[in-house]
Motif scaffolding. Sequence first.
Motif, PDB file in Angstrom:
ATOM      1  N   HIS A  32     -10.271  -8.459   1.682  1.00 54.08           N
ATOM      2  CA  HIS A  32      -9.603  -8.632   0.392  1.00 54.08           C
ATOM      3  C   HIS A  32     -10.652  -8.793  -0.699  1.00 54.08           C
ATOM      4  CE1 HIS A  32      -6.740  -9.663  -2.645  1.00 54.08           C
ATOM      5  NE2 HIS A  32      -7.198 -10.892  -2.769  1.00 54.08           N
ATOM      6  N   ASN A  63      -0.631   0.979   3.757  1.00 55.10           N
ATOM      7  CA  ASN A  63      -0.573  -0.417   3.304  1.00 55.10           C
ATOM      8  C   ASN A  63      -1.806  -0.855   2.532  1.00 55.10           C
ATOM      9  OD1 ASN A  63      -2.426  -0.443   5.353  1.00 55.10           O
ATOM     10  ND2 ASN A  63      -1.624  -2.256   6.384  1.00 55.10           N
ATOM     11  N   LYS A  81      -1.544 -14.368 -11.336  1.00 55.30           N
ATOM     12  CA  LYS A  81      -0.578 -14.197 -10.243  1.00 55.30           C
ATOM     13  C   LYS A  81       0.792 -13.795 -10.781  1.00 55.30           C
ATOM     14  CE  LYS A  81       0.366 -14.677  -5.782  1.00 55.30           C
ATOM     15  NZ  LYS A  81      -0.353 -13.933  -4.715  1.00 55.30           N
ATOM     16  N   GLU A 138      -0.956  -2.711  -0.719  1.00 55.25           N
ATOM     17  CA  GLU A 138      -0.284  -3.963  -0.417  1.00 55.25           C
ATOM     18  C   GLU A 138      -1.270  -5.002   0.096  1.00 55.25           C
ATOM     19  OE1 GLU A 138       0.873  -1.054   0.271  1.00 55.25           O
ATOM     20  OE2 GLU A 138       3.001  -0.925  -0.216  1.00 55.25           O
ATOM     21  N   THR A 191      -0.150  -3.496  -5.753  1.00 53.98           N
ATOM     22  CA  THR A 191       1.051  -2.702  -6.015  1.00 53.98           C
ATOM     23  C   THR A 191       1.670  -3.019  -7.372  1.00 53.98           C
ATOM     24  OG1 THR A 191       1.500  -2.636  -3.641  1.00 53.98           O
ATOM     25  CG2 THR A 191       3.305  -2.040  -5.110  1.00 53.98           C
ATOM     26  N   LYS A 192       1.790  -4.282  -7.716  1.00 49.25           N
ATOM     27  CA  LYS A 192       2.397  -4.670  -8.991  1.00 49.25           C
ATOM     28  C   LYS A 192       1.555  -4.184 -10.160  1.00 49.25           C
ATOM     29  CE  LYS A 192       4.339  -8.644 -11.452  1.00 49.25           C
ATOM     30  NZ  LYS A 192       4.618 -10.109 -11.387  1.00 49.25           N
ATOM     31  N   GLY A 218       0.365 -10.132 -10.103  1.00 49.21           N
ATOM     32  CA  GLY A 218       0.382 -10.357  -8.658  1.00 49.21           C
ATOM     33  C   GLY A 218      -0.978 -10.564  -8.024  1.00 49.21           C
ATOM     34  N   LEU A 219      -2.043 -10.652  -8.829  1.00 47.10           N
ATOM     35  CA  LEU A 219      -3.392 -10.825  -8.287  1.00 47.10           C
ATOM     36  C   LEU A 219      -3.765 -12.298  -8.232  1.00 47.10           C
ATOM     37  CD1 LEU A 219      -5.305  -7.990 -10.177  1.00 47.10           C
ATOM     38  CD2 LEU A 219      -4.331  -7.913  -7.874  1.00 47.10           C
ATOM     39  N   ASP A 220      -4.600 -12.645  -7.259  1.00 44.59           N
ATOM     40  CA  ASP A 220      -5.128 -14.003  -7.209  1.00 44.59           C
ATOM     41  C   ASP A 220      -6.635 -13.959  -7.394  1.00 44.59           C
ATOM     42  OD1 ASP A 220      -6.199 -13.281  -4.653  1.00 44.59           O
ATOM     43  OD2 ASP A 220      -4.267 -13.763  -3.761  1.00 44.59           O
ATOM     44  N   GLN A 223      -4.396  -5.217  -0.555  1.00 46.93           N
ATOM     45  CA  GLN A 223      -5.221  -5.673  -1.670  1.00 46.93           C
ATOM     46  C   GLN A 223      -4.387  -6.295  -2.794  1.00 46.93           C
ATOM     47  OE1 GLN A 223      -8.584  -5.678  -1.781  1.00 46.93           O
ATOM     48  NE2 GLN A 223      -8.638  -4.879   0.314  1.00 46.93           N
ATOM     49  N   ARG A 224      -3.060  -6.348  -2.622  1.00 46.87           N
ATOM     50  CA  ARG A 224      -2.146  -6.964  -3.593  1.00 46.87           C
ATOM     51  C   ARG A 224      -2.210  -6.270  -4.955  1.00 46.87           C
ATOM     52  NH1 ARG A 224      -4.509 -12.912  -1.989  1.00 46.87           N
ATOM     53  NH2 ARG A 224      -4.159 -12.700   0.253  1.00 46.87           N
TER      54      ARG A 224
END
Length: 247
Positions: free
Chosen positions: A159, A18, A72, A21, A26-27, A76-78, A23-24
Motif C-alpha cells: 500500500h 483489484n 478519508k 481497490e 477507486t473513489k 477515501g485515502l488515508d 490501493q484505495r
Amino acid sequence: MFFSLMIFQKIHVLLCSNLLEVQRLTKLVKMKWTFYPKLVKVFYTCAHVDLEGNLFSTVNGVDMVIYAVVWKEVDGLDMDGVRKFDETADGYNKMQAYRGMLLDPGRRLRSCLGVGGLTIEDNMPIYLITYILTPRSSNDAQVTNDDLQIVYGLKLGIHMNWVLLIEDIMLKCRRLVDYEFTYVVLASRFIDYFKVDVSNEIMDYTKASSEITESHLRKLGMRYVDHEWIMAAEPVVGNIEKMEKDD
C-alpha cells in the motif's frame, strides 16, 4: 485528470481486477469532473504542508486544514503506506526495476529510461501513474524513479501513501512555473468540504487532454477491434479492417 467510466473499466481489467481497490484509489478516480477554476488557483497559491503531512490552504477567507480525517472523507485515502523505498532496507533498485519491465531485459540501458520498450503489463500502470495518479509537466515518455517506485509497490501489493504522493505534486504545481495545476477536481471537493462560498463562481470541467483517451491506448500499441481493446500484435479472426471501421 480523471477519465471516463468506460475507459476506466477497460484499464481496470487490463491492469488488475483489484489494483485500485487495494490501493484505495477507486473513489479518487471516479470523482466528478466539475471544478472551480479561479478558486483552485487560490487554493494552490496558499497551499503548504507541515511535517506531519497535513495540507493547509485559505480560500475566500476560509482556512482549510486537510488532515487524515478530511482526506478519508473526501477521496477515501488515508495517510499510511509507503512513500519511498530504500535500496538497502527494501531491496529496491532503480535499474533492476526498470529492466524487469522491458520486453527485452537484455538490452543496453541509457541514462533516460523510456516507455517504448516496456511490456503492456507495465506500460499501462505507467500511463495510469503519469496521466491520472501523479501527473506531471515533464516528458511523459520517460520513466522516472518515482514511477518505478510506485510500480514496484503495486507489483508487490504494498500500500502506497497516496496522500504524500499527491501532496508532492501539489507543491510542485505551486513552486514550479512549468507545472500546470493538477487535481483540480480534488481541490474543488476540498473547497466544498469546508463550505467555502462558491455562489459567484463559474463551474468548469477538466480538459480532455487530462483524460486517458483512445489516443493514449493506441500509443500503447493497442487497437479497438470487435468492441474491445486488444494488443496490435494479437491475432484476430475475421476481417480486421471491417471490424475496426464498424467500431
